[in-house]
Structure formats: structure tokens, C-alpha cells
Design an enzyme around this catalytic site. Sequence first.
Site, PDB file in Angstrom:
ATOM      1  N   SER A 118       0.820  -1.207   0.000  1.00  0.00           N
ATOM      2  CA  SER A 118       0.000   0.000   0.000  1.00  0.00           C
ATOM      3  C   SER A 118       0.853   1.255   0.000  1.00  0.00           C
ATOM      4  CB  SER A 118      -0.872   0.028   1.257  1.00  0.00           C
ATOM      5  OG  SER A 118      -1.641  -1.134   1.350  1.00  0.00           O
ATOM      6  N   HIS A 139      -1.270  -2.653  -7.245  1.00  0.00           N
ATOM      7  CA  HIS A 139      -1.957  -2.408  -5.971  1.00  0.00           C
ATOM      8  C   HIS A 139      -3.470  -2.519  -6.152  1.00  0.00           C
ATOM      9  CE1 HIS A 139      -2.985   0.601  -2.550  1.00  0.00           C
ATOM     10  NE2 HIS A 139      -2.975  -0.632  -2.103  1.00  0.00           N
ATOM     11  N   GLU A 151      -3.793   0.334  -8.892  1.00  0.00           N
ATOM     12  CA  GLU A 151      -2.700   1.274  -9.143  1.00  0.00           C
ATOM     13  C   GLU A 151      -1.480   0.488  -9.635  1.00  0.00           C
ATOM     14  OE1 GLU A 151      -3.413   4.931  -6.000  1.00  0.00           O
ATOM     15  OE2 GLU A 151      -2.467   3.129  -5.227  1.00  0.00           O
ATOM     16  N   ASN A 189      -3.922   6.161  -1.211  1.00  0.00           N
ATOM     17  CA  ASN A 189      -3.639   6.175   0.227  1.00  0.00           C
ATOM     18  C   ASN A 189      -2.978   7.479   0.680  1.00  0.00           C
ATOM     19  OD1 ASN A 189      -4.866   3.762   0.738  1.00  0.00           O
ATOM     20  ND2 ASN A 189      -3.018   2.548   0.426  1.00  0.00           N
TER      21      ASN A 189
HETATM   22  N1  NAD Z   1      -6.107  -4.542   3.805  1.00  0.00           N
HETATM   23  C1  NAD Z   1      -6.228  -3.684   2.800  1.00  0.00           C
HETATM   24  O1  NAD Z   1      -7.225  -2.928   2.723  1.00  0.00           O
HETATM   25  C2  NAD Z   1      -5.180  -3.636   1.725  1.00  0.00           C
HETATM   26  C3  NAD Z   1      -5.510  -3.048   0.487  1.00  0.00           C
HETATM   27  C4  NAD Z   1      -4.556  -3.025  -0.532  1.00  0.00           C
HETATM   28  C5  NAD Z   1      -3.280  -3.527  -0.293  1.00  0.00           C
HETATM   29  N2  NAD Z   1      -2.984  -4.077   0.926  1.00  0.00           N
HETATM   30  C6  NAD Z   1      -1.637  -4.624   1.109  1.00  0.00           C
HETATM   31  O2  NAD Z   1      -1.704  -6.028   0.915  1.00  0.00           O
HETATM   32  C7  NAD Z   1      -0.711  -6.671   1.739  1.00  0.00           C
HETATM   33  C8  NAD Z   1      -1.394  -7.700   2.633  1.00  0.00           C
HETATM   34  O3  NAD Z   1      -2.398  -7.062   3.390  1.00  0.00           O
HETATM   35  P1  NAD Z   1      -3.669  -7.861   3.949  1.00  0.00           P
HETATM   36  O4  NAD Z   1      -4.671  -6.833   4.305  1.00  0.00           O
HETATM   37  O5  NAD Z   1      -4.029  -8.980   3.047  1.00  0.00           O
HETATM   38  O6  NAD Z   1      -3.044  -8.417   5.316  1.00  0.00           O
HETATM   39  P2  NAD Z   1      -3.473  -9.678   6.215  1.00  0.00           P
HETATM   40  O7  NAD Z   1      -3.037  -9.356   7.595  1.00  0.00           O
HETATM   41  O8  NAD Z   1      -4.876 -10.062   5.958  1.00  0.00           O
HETATM   42  O9  NAD Z   1      -2.545 -10.846   5.601  1.00  0.00           O
HETATM   43  C9  NAD Z   1      -1.140 -10.784   5.681  1.00  0.00           C
HETATM   44  C10 NAD Z   1      -0.539 -12.091   5.186  1.00  0.00           C
HETATM   45  O10 NAD Z   1       0.878 -12.004   5.388  1.00  0.00           O
HETATM   46  C11 NAD Z   1       1.321 -13.209   5.996  1.00  0.00           C
HETATM   47  N3  NAD Z   1       2.488 -12.918   6.809  1.00  0.00           N
HETATM   48  C12 NAD Z   1       2.520 -12.313   8.037  1.00  0.00           C
HETATM   49  N4  NAD Z   1       3.788 -12.256   8.478  1.00  0.00           N
HETATM   50  C13 NAD Z   1       4.557 -12.806   7.511  1.00  0.00           C
HETATM   51  C14 NAD Z   1       5.940 -13.062   7.396  1.00  0.00           C
HETATM   52  N5  NAD Z   1       6.791 -12.694   8.372  1.00  0.00           N
HETATM   53  N6  NAD Z   1       6.382 -13.676   6.259  1.00  0.00           N
HETATM   54  C15 NAD Z   1       5.520 -14.022   5.271  1.00  0.00           C
HETATM   55  N7  NAD Z   1       4.195 -13.833   5.340  1.00  0.00           N
HETATM   56  C16 NAD Z   1       3.732 -13.234   6.454  1.00  0.00           C
HETATM   57  C17 NAD Z   1       0.136 -13.680   6.846  1.00  0.00           C
HETATM   58  O11 NAD Z   1       0.242 -15.051   7.105  1.00  0.00           O
HETATM   59  C18 NAD Z   1      -1.021 -13.349   5.912  1.00  0.00           C
HETATM   60  O12 NAD Z   1      -1.180 -14.379   4.950  1.00  0.00           O
HETATM   61  C19 NAD Z   1       0.000  -5.558   2.509  1.00  0.00           C
HETATM   62  O13 NAD Z   1       1.153  -5.190   1.804  1.00  0.00           O
HETATM   63  C20 NAD Z   1      -1.038  -4.428   2.493  1.00  0.00           C
HETATM   64  O14 NAD Z   1      -0.459  -3.152   2.610  1.00  0.00           O
HETATM   65  C21 NAD Z   1      -3.907  -4.158   1.934  1.00  0.00           C
END
Ligand code: NAD
Length: 283
Positions: A118, A139, A151, A189
Site C-alpha cells: 500500500s 496495488h 494502481e 492512500n
Molecule cells: N487490507 C487492505 O485494505 C489492503 C488493500 C490493498 C493492499 N494491501 C496490502 O496487501 C498486503 C497484505 O495485506 P492484507 O490486508 O491482506 O493483510 P493480512 O493481515 O490479511 O494478511 C497478511 C498475510 O501475510 C502473511 N504474513 C505475516 N507475516 C509474515 C511473514 N513474516 N512472512 C511471510 N508472510 C507473512 C500472513 O500469514 C497473511 O497471509 C500488505 O502489503 C497491504 O499493505 C492491503
Amino acid sequence: MIKRLGIVGSGIMGSGIAEVAAKAGIDVVLRSRQQETADAMLASLEKSLGKQVEKGKLDEQTAKETLARVTAHHDLHALAECDLVLESVVEDLDVKKDLFSRLSDVCSDSAILATNTSTLPVVELATVVDEPQRVCGIHFFNPAPAMALVEIVRPLTASDETIQAARAFAEDCGKSPVEVKDRAGFIVNALLFPYLNNAVRMLETGTATRDDIDAAMKGGCNFPMGPLELLDLVGLDTSLAILDALYTEFHDPNFAPAPLLRRMVAAQRLGRKTGAGFYDYQR
Ligand SMILES: NC(=O)c1ccc[n+]([C@@H]2O[C@H](COP(=O)([O-])OP(=O)(O)OC[C@H]3O[C@@H](n4cnc5c(N)ncnc54)[C@H](O)[C@@H]3O)[C@@H](O)[C@H]2O)c1
């Protein structure tokens, strides 16, 4: 053209993107650190597709074909044949750098390696791989199946071919891509998070209640969700990481995370994904 997509990370975004790509006819290889979580992600995709069939939004044959396109693994080597690998693991630069360096060893030299970050600097991920010109940001927004925008983030190191392929992939997924330079927060963001952060400050200083802050922004601005509801949807840990990255890059006080947000993350009240955030959720 991207025919086989690898997804690393089985959280909110990884599972949403898997559904989008599989529905678009792309083979999807899901990779999670544990086989149980990879399998659980597949089971939840099956459940989500089943619900869509029940509601008449999807026919049974399409649901079956979509599910058949997805496989779940814990071994990173399962990603070796992918044309594009999109990582969506925790918003932590060190974790993502370590993953990119391992992906560089496992994936073919022609594969695009992309991040769903993000806010984090995409160029830092490009510097740890053998083919930095093949790294970019793709993204997606949350929830990925419902949100139209993607994005495409262009770090200094990316080739035009990589950016074009990323854009074509987003379009093949039925999304509307926009291109943006590699700056913290990209477009959405960088504009959205000062607003969300100020909503937490407003709650913290007692200016208005949680419900009134959310009701005001829905009723007054026609937003579909209030800021505190939206933070719960994004995840408070992810939101804190986004604000920290924005503040580190720009030193704008509007990006300095509200103390309450940091305390809630410390208390593991992370929003919908843990069942409690600004609101409580039945799990
Ligand atoms: N939540 C949102 O609204 C959103 C939107 C767009 C982009 N993102 C981005 O997407 C990515 C994931 O976000 P999310 O919301 O799916 O998070 P989440 O917390 O739902 O999932 C995170 C994942 O990362 C894994 N993880 C945690 N620690 C780890 C490690 N040390 N090594 C490898 N894997 C690990 C977890 O097991 C899980 O599968 C982030 O970069 C976030 O910024 C999030």
C-alpha cells in the site's frame, strides 16, 4: 499475456486477488507459509463462490471452473512456472525484501515480480532481485473482487514492458488501472490516510462519538462507509504500517499515526480480521 499467476500471502488481499484472477480465466498458484493456511484459503474461496451461486450471481459451472484453476501450496518452488508473482504478505519492508530475494532465485528470469504494498518503496524490492526491471507494484483495493481500481506503481528501475504487462493483467482481470510513480501511498492512500487518521484523532479527543463520526461522513459526504468502519475493513495493523511509511517519507504531521491507533494495534484489536476494532464483529 499472464496465463499463470502466483500469489504469496493468504490474508484479506491475497484471497481476494486469487478470486478475481481465477474468475478472469487465469491459473492461480497460491502460496502460504503453512499448507493448512493455503488449504484454508482454497476452502474459503470455494465457500465464497458457493455463496455467489446461491445468490444467483454466478452459475454453477463457472464456479466449478474458477475453483479448478486455483491450487494451494506451502512450497515457494510451486511458483517456478508463473508468468507473474504478486506478493501480498504483511506490510513490512524487511519481510517483503526477504521474500523478493527468494522469489528471484525460484522464478524464471522472464517472470514479473510484483508487490501489492500500500505504501512501501517498490524500488527497494527491485534492488534485491536479479532482474530489477521486472519489478513493479500492482496495488489492488479491498475487497479486491468488488473494487474497480488497480494502481500500477512504476519504480525508477522498471522497464516499459513490465509496466505494460502489469497494466494488461489488471485489464484482463476486469479492473481499471492507473499508473503512478513510486511514492509512499501512491495516489489513493496518500490522499485517504490523513482523513482516516484525523477521524481517529477526533474520536480520541472526544470531539464526537464513533457512531456520529461515521454517520457524519456517510450522510454529509455520501461516502459508503464511515472512516472508522473503513479502518476496521483495511485492518488497523495495515493502516498503522501505511501511516508510518507515509510519515517516514514526507514528515507531514497529518501522517503521524494517532496514538489511539497504535494502542489498538498493540492490543491486537485489528478490525474485522480479529473480530474487534473500532466495532465488534461476529466471527
Ligand atoms: N487490507 C487492505 O485494505 C489492503 C488493500 C490493498 C493492499 N494491501 C496490502 O496487501 C498486503 C497484505 O495485506 P492484507 O490486508 O491482506 O493483510 P493480512 O493481515 O490479511 O494478511 C497478511 C498475510 O501475510 C502473511 N504474513 C505475516 N507475516 C509474515 C511473514 N513474516 N512472512 C511471510 N508472510 C507473512 C500472513 O500469514 C497473511 O497471509 C500488505 O502489503 C497491504 O499493505 C492491503
